[in-house]
Design a protein around this motif. Sequence first.
Motif, PDB file in Angstrom:
ATOM      1  N   PHE A 146       0.816  -1.061  -0.201  1.00 43.80           N
ATOM      2  CA  PHE A 146       0.016  -0.089   0.061  1.00 43.80           C
ATOM      3  C   PHE A 146       0.891   1.266  -0.100  1.00 43.80           C
ATOM      4  O   PHE A 146       2.328   1.354   0.340  1.00 43.80           O
ATOM      5  N   PRO A 147       0.367   2.394  -0.504  1.00 50.69           N
ATOM      6  CA  PRO A 147       1.251   3.407  -0.590  1.00 50.69           C
ATOM      7  C   PRO A 147       1.517   3.965   0.875  1.00 50.69           C
ATOM      8  O   PRO A 147       0.999   3.963   1.854  1.00 50.69           O
ATOM      9  N   THR A 148       2.791   4.243   0.869  1.00 53.48           N
ATOM     10  CA  THR A 148       3.590   4.966   2.083  1.00 53.48           C
ATOM     11  C   THR A 148       4.287   6.181   1.960  1.00 53.48           C
ATOM     12  O   THR A 148       5.282   6.377   2.017  1.00 53.48           O
ATOM     13  N   ALA A 149       3.754   7.160   1.263  1.00 56.98           N
ATOM     14  CA  ALA A 149       4.177   8.344   0.798  1.00 56.98           C
ATOM     15  C   ALA A 149       4.892   8.909   1.801  1.00 56.98           C
ATOM     16  O   ALA A 149       4.435   9.464   2.910  1.00 56.98           O
ATOM     17  N   CYS A 150       6.061   9.549   1.446  1.00 54.53           N
ATOM     18  CA  CYS A 150       6.868  10.379   2.460  1.00 54.53           C
ATOM     19  C   CYS A 150       7.524  11.545   1.826  1.00 54.53           C
ATOM     20  O   CYS A 150       7.970  11.643   0.746  1.00 54.53           O
ATOM     21  N   SER A 151       6.883  12.714   2.247  1.00 51.76           N
ATOM     22  CA  SER A 151       7.153  14.127   1.986  1.00 51.76           C
ATOM     23  C   SER A 151       8.533  14.837   2.631  1.00 51.76           C
ATOM     24  O   SER A 151       8.603  14.342   3.813  1.00 51.76           O
ATOM     25  N   PHE A 152       8.926  15.735   1.785  1.00 53.62           N
ATOM     26  CA  PHE A 152      10.010  16.526   2.659  1.00 53.62           C
ATOM     27  C   PHE A 152       9.397  17.182   3.859  1.00 53.62           C
ATOM     28  O   PHE A 152       9.991  17.402   4.684  1.00 53.62           O
ATOM     29  N   GLU A 153       8.000  17.886   3.454  1.00 59.33           N
ATOM     30  CA  GLU A 153       7.382  18.414   4.709  1.00 59.33           C
ATOM     31  C   GLU A 153       7.325  17.335   5.927  1.00 59.33           C
ATOM     32  O   GLU A 153       7.436  17.777   6.971  1.00 59.33           O
ATOM     33  N   GLY A 154       6.914  16.225   5.426  1.00 60.39           N
ATOM     34  CA  GLY A 154       6.767  15.211   6.635  1.00 60.39           C
ATOM     35  C   GLY A 154       7.945  14.940   7.428  1.00 60.39           C
ATOM     36  O   GLY A 154       7.852  14.705   8.757  1.00 60.39           O
ATOM     37  N   ILE A 155       9.272  15.043   6.723  1.00 66.68           N
ATOM     38  CA  ILE A 155      10.391  14.667   7.359  1.00 66.68           C
ATOM     39  C   ILE A 155      10.512  15.692   8.467  1.00 66.68           C
ATOM     40  O   ILE A 155      11.189  15.530   9.622  1.00 66.68           O
ATOM     41  N   LEU A 156      10.537  16.931   7.978  1.00 65.21           N
ATOM     42  CA  LEU A 156      10.634  18.147   8.663  1.00 65.21           C
ATOM     43  C   LEU A 156       9.674  18.066   9.878  1.00 65.21           C
ATOM     44  O   LEU A 156      10.092  18.685  11.066  1.00 65.21           O
ATOM     45  N   GLY A 157       8.603  17.868   9.674  1.00 62.49           N
ATOM     46  CA  GLY A 157       7.541  17.635  10.549  1.00 62.49           C
ATOM     47  C   GLY A 157       7.945  16.808  11.778  1.00 62.49           C
ATOM     48  O   GLY A 157       7.890  17.042  12.984  1.00 62.49           O
ATOM     49  N   ASP A 158       8.607  15.397  11.518  1.00 63.47           N
ATOM     50  CA  ASP A 158       8.836  14.514  12.258  1.00 63.47           C
ATOM     51  C   ASP A 158      10.079  15.199  13.106  1.00 63.47           C
ATOM     52  O   ASP A 158      10.113  15.008  14.369  1.00 63.47           O
ATOM     53  N   LEU A 159      11.008  15.999  12.672  1.00 59.32           N
ATOM     54  CA  LEU A 159      12.189  16.474  13.068  1.00 59.32           C
ATOM     55  C   LEU A 159      11.639  17.563  14.198  1.00 59.32           C
ATOM     56  O   LEU A 159      12.244  17.569  15.330  1.00 59.32           O
ATOM     57  N   TYR A 160      10.653  18.329  13.967  1.00 55.23           N
ATOM     58  CA  TYR A 160      10.176  19.322  14.654  1.00 55.23           C
ATOM     59  C   TYR A 160       9.652  18.451  15.950  1.00 55.23           C
ATOM     60  O   TYR A 160       9.632  18.879  17.121  1.00 55.23           O
ATOM     61  N   SER A 161       8.701  17.403  15.639  1.00 55.12           N
ATOM     62  CA  SER A 161       8.029  16.810  16.495  1.00 55.12           C
ATOM     63  C   SER A 161       9.222  16.138  17.573  1.00 55.12           C
ATOM     64  O   SER A 161       8.844  16.026  18.981  1.00 55.12           O
ATOM     65  N   SER A 162      10.255  15.467  17.056  1.00 54.70           N
ATOM     66  CA  SER A 162      10.999  14.784  17.901  1.00 54.70           C
ATOM     67  C   SER A 162      11.923  15.826  18.824  1.00 54.70           C
ATOM     68  O   SER A 162      12.330  15.573  19.958  1.00 54.70           O
TER      69      SER A 162
END
Length: 214
Positions: free
Chosen positions: A80-96
């Motif tokens: 199934f799709p597991t799209a990963c965007s650059f915005e999502g990566i940065l969002g994970d960084l901020y969340s962490s």
Amino acid sequence: MDIEEFRKAGYQAIDRICEYYASLQDRPVVSQVQPGYLVDALPTTPPEQAEDFSTIADDFQKLILPGITPWQHPSFFAYFPTACSFEGILGDLYSSSVSNPGFNWLSSPACTELEQVVMDWCAKLIGLGDHFLNKNGVGGGVIQTTASEACIVVCVAARARYIREHPNAKLEDLVIYTTTQTHSLGVKAGLVLGLEVRALPVKYERISQSRIAD
């Protein structure tokens, strides 16, 4: 690692992530490693001394990336799709960077209220009524990390409600119904909760007729 070391390592990590995505379409769609490759490459005991983070970062490039099946590859069409965007990566960084356990409002007001807002957005996107929204004090929901986890939560809620409405009910009499075409999450929920699972057979003719009727 101090702040400046973190800053330097962070810049390097972003550069390497960009290089990975820039070369993604040239990589094989399926990992080329053999079973046990990582077990053989890593020590059998945990390290007694801390390693420099640059060593860990290099190990990620040399040991982990070769064993990754790239679900974001443009030619990957399995599962199934597991799209990963650059915005999502940065969002994970901020969340962490804040890492707040949002188990109640006081522990993290922003996490709690953001989840409420997003869940209401989701309810509206799929056309659910106002009684499903957090704002009315009755509806609402929480974000689950996986479909299997969501299925277990739903089954727990259904079991709790049924037992509340039927106090004399026996757990061994409760049944989870799925179909022979249902994802394994139904069976897993039954195993975790100790409930019987019955899979109803599905015939291709019925599926075809249903699609024609729609």
